[in-house]
Design a protein around this motif. Structure first.
Motif, short mmCIF file in Angstrom:
data_model
loop_
_atom_site.label_atom_id
_atom_site.label_comp_id
_atom_site.label_asym_id
_atom_site.label_seq_id
_atom_site.Cartn_x
_atom_site.Cartn_y
_atom_site.Cartn_z
N ARG A 167 0.77 -1.08 0.12
CA ARG A 167 0.04 0.12 -0.01
C ARG A 167 0.81 1.22 0.00
O ARG A 167 0.39 2.33 -0.29
N LEU A 168 2.18 1.20 -0.01
CA LEU A 168 2.95 2.38 0.29
C LEU A 168 3.19 2.96 -1.24
O LEU A 168 3.56 1.86 -2.30
N PRO A 169 2.66 3.99 -1.56
CA PRO A 169 2.61 4.66 -2.76
C PRO A 169 3.92 4.80 -3.64
O PRO A 169 4.86 5.08 -3.22
N ARG A 214 -10.01 5.03 -10.56
CA ARG A 214 -9.88 6.71 -10.69
C ARG A 214 -8.66 6.79 -11.73
O ARG A 214 -8.77 7.82 -12.44
N ARG A 215 -7.56 6.00 -11.97
CA ARG A 215 -6.68 6.10 -13.00
C ARG A 215 -6.80 4.60 -13.86
O ARG A 215 -7.00 3.64 -13.25
N PRO A 216 -6.35 5.04 -15.24
CA PRO A 216 -6.48 3.71 -15.92
C PRO A 216 -5.54 2.64 -15.50
O PRO A 216 -4.55 2.95 -15.28
N LEU A 217 -6.12 1.29 -15.32
CA LEU A 217 -5.35 0.20 -15.00
C LEU A 217 -4.69 -0.51 -16.23
O LEU A 217 -5.34 -0.52 -17.29
N ARG A 218 -3.50 -1.19 -15.93
CA ARG A 218 -2.72 -1.57 -17.08
C ARG A 218 -3.16 -3.12 -17.31
O ARG A 218 -2.67 -3.64 -18.27
N VAL A 219 -3.93 -3.58 -16.40
CA VAL A 219 -4.36 -5.04 -16.41
C VAL A 219 -5.87 -5.36 -16.23
O VAL A 219 -6.30 -4.48 -15.37
N PHE A 274 3.41 -5.78 -11.63
CA PHE A 274 4.20 -6.96 -11.04
C PHE A 274 4.48 -7.88 -12.39
O PHE A 274 4.99 -9.01 -12.46
N GLY A 275 3.91 -7.44 -13.56
CA GLY A 275 4.16 -8.18 -14.73
C GLY A 275 3.08 -9.29 -15.01
O GLY A 275 3.34 -9.97 -15.94
N PHE A 276 2.17 -9.17 -14.32
CA PHE A 276 1.14 -10.27 -14.32
C PHE A 276 0.15 -9.75 -15.77
O PHE A 276 -0.13 -8.76 -16.06
N GLY A 277 -0.39 -10.91 -16.41
CA GLY A 277 -1.45 -10.41 -17.64
C GLY A 277 -2.87 -10.04 -16.90
O GLY A 277 -3.60 -9.26 -17.76
N TYR A 278 -3.20 -10.52 -15.72
CA TYR A 278 -4.37 -9.84 -15.20
C TYR A 278 -4.43 -10.18 -13.39
O TYR A 278 -3.40 -11.21 -13.31
N VAL A 300 -4.48 -3.39 -5.88
CA VAL A 300 -4.56 -3.57 -7.25
C VAL A 300 -3.82 -2.49 -7.87
O VAL A 300 -2.80 -2.96 -8.82
N ALA A 301 -3.76 -1.30 -7.29
CA ALA A 301 -2.55 -0.23 -7.81
C ALA A 301 -1.37 -0.58 -7.81
O ALA A 301 -0.34 -0.22 -8.79
N ALA A 302 -0.65 -1.61 -6.82
CA ALA A 302 0.71 -2.02 -6.84
C ALA A 302 0.65 -3.18 -7.77
O ALA A 302 1.54 -3.10 -8.46
#
Length: 362
Positions: free
Chosen positions: A39-41, A145-150, A90-94, A84-86
């Protein structure tokens, strides 16, 4: 031919420094501490960005979700959608969030998880702890609130049809697919059995009428020929109901006097051969009509290659993440690409169900 890439430095740091420190704690205390750290930003985002694998040959379609690689984080680490934000870095596809229950639940008393280090395994009897669907939906809304990568898959578990529908409804705006978890071996016995074809048909009919997100199904691993037959019947029901993907874990239950309820589910390396058997059986029965998420014992690129060649579309990992650390998904993806090069496989879709043997050298 892809140019060789070095493994991310974080794998060595985790193995030599972080894992020994975490393993001095009980498994659940280490898990709690890891969640605080995640959770550390910006901490993990800064460290891991340069280690990600990026190759279009790993891209796949999982039940209508476009994923960048076939290695996903299984349900169980981020039960409440807080990380989720962190974890997206980590390189996961989902990522699979959950299991999520309609109402808050404490789960079983502690101790409810322990390590079997020589076997790189975990034994758990968590019993579906959850902060409840309303809380999880709020966490996911914050992450969105921000677009997610996965893509995010919401794994839901419930005690009746109404709870399944309500839980899925609360998560649906914030996830890309709903995964219906039918069985938890460590949940209370009052939970009804949704693995009979008749009850499953009713449940899936209700869910498919309510939602337009891809619907996935997580089935209980079978132990007997009768259980296998019932599982295959359930797969036919799932296909008819429009389910897009199925998950079957190779984990298995065993007595364990060190856990609070005297038993637990074994995951990790001991689950690998069961996982592979399940993937092969499901692939042969469904003949490509369902995507398959392989779960259990995938620790490296060789096992991922085997599972996908046997018919899996993707591989979920969790216990291996505990033992191998934050660079795991990237390392598996890179090893998988090397093996595909050696086998002459053009992309991950061509590998799926091909029956290719793992190359001896890569």
């Amino acid at each position: 031919m892809r140019a060789p890439q070095k493994a991310p430095v974080e794998s060595g740091i985790y193995r030599r420094l972080l894992r020994p420190l975490l393993f001095r704690l009980s498994a659940e205390r280490a898990h709690d501490l890891t969640k605080i750290a995640l959770r550390l930003p910006g901490v993990w985002r800064t460290v891991l960005r340069r280690g990600e694998a990026d190759d279009s040959r790993l891209a796949a379609d999982l039940g209508g979700l476009q994923i960048s690689n076939p290695i996903g984080l299984s349900a169980g680490l981020d039960k409440d959608g807080e990380l989720v934000a962190a974890l997206q870095h980590f390189g996961f596809g989902y990522l699979v969030v959950g299991s999520v229950c309609r109402y808050p639940r404490a789960g079983n008393p502690r101790p409810r998880v322990r390590r079997i280090v020589p076997k790189q395994a975990l034994v758990n009897c968590f019993g579906l702890p959850s902060k409840g669907a309303e809380r999880v939906a709020g966490n996911l809304a914050q992450a969105r609130r921000r677009p997610l990568r996965v893509p995010i898959i919401g794994n839901v578990c419930a005690f009746d049809v109404r709870e399944f529908v309500e839980t899925a409804a609360m998560l649906s705006p914030y996830v890309d697919a709903i995964e219906v978890a039918l069985v938890c071996p460590n949940s209370p016995s009052r939970r009804p059995d949704f693995t009979t074809p008749e009850d499953l048909e009713l449940l899936l009919s209700e869910l498919s009428q309510e939602f337009h997100k891809p619907l996935f199904l997580k089935l209980d691993p079978y132990e007997t020929p009768a259980g296998r037959s019932r599982t295959l019947e359930c797969l036919d029901v799932a296909i008819a109901a429009g389910v897009r993907a199925v998950t079957m874990s190779g984990s298995f239950s065993r007595p364990d006097s060190r856990l609070s309820i005297g038993r637990g589910s074994v995951s990790g390396d001991p689950a690998w051969h069961r996982n592979l058997d399940f993937v092969s059986a499901v692939h042969q029965h469904t003949r490509g009509r369902l995507d398959i998420k392989s779960v259990g014992g995938v620790t490296d690129g060789r096992r991922a290659f085997q599972a996908i060649a046997a018919g899996a579309t993707t591989c979920d990992v969790l216990t291996a993440f505990v033992y191998h650390g934050p660079a795991l998904a990237t390392r598996i993806s890179r090893q998988l690409l090397d093996l595909m090069d050696s086998a002459g496989v053009s992309d991950i879709t061509a590998l799926r169900g091909s029956g290719h043997a793992v190359p001896l050298q890569a």
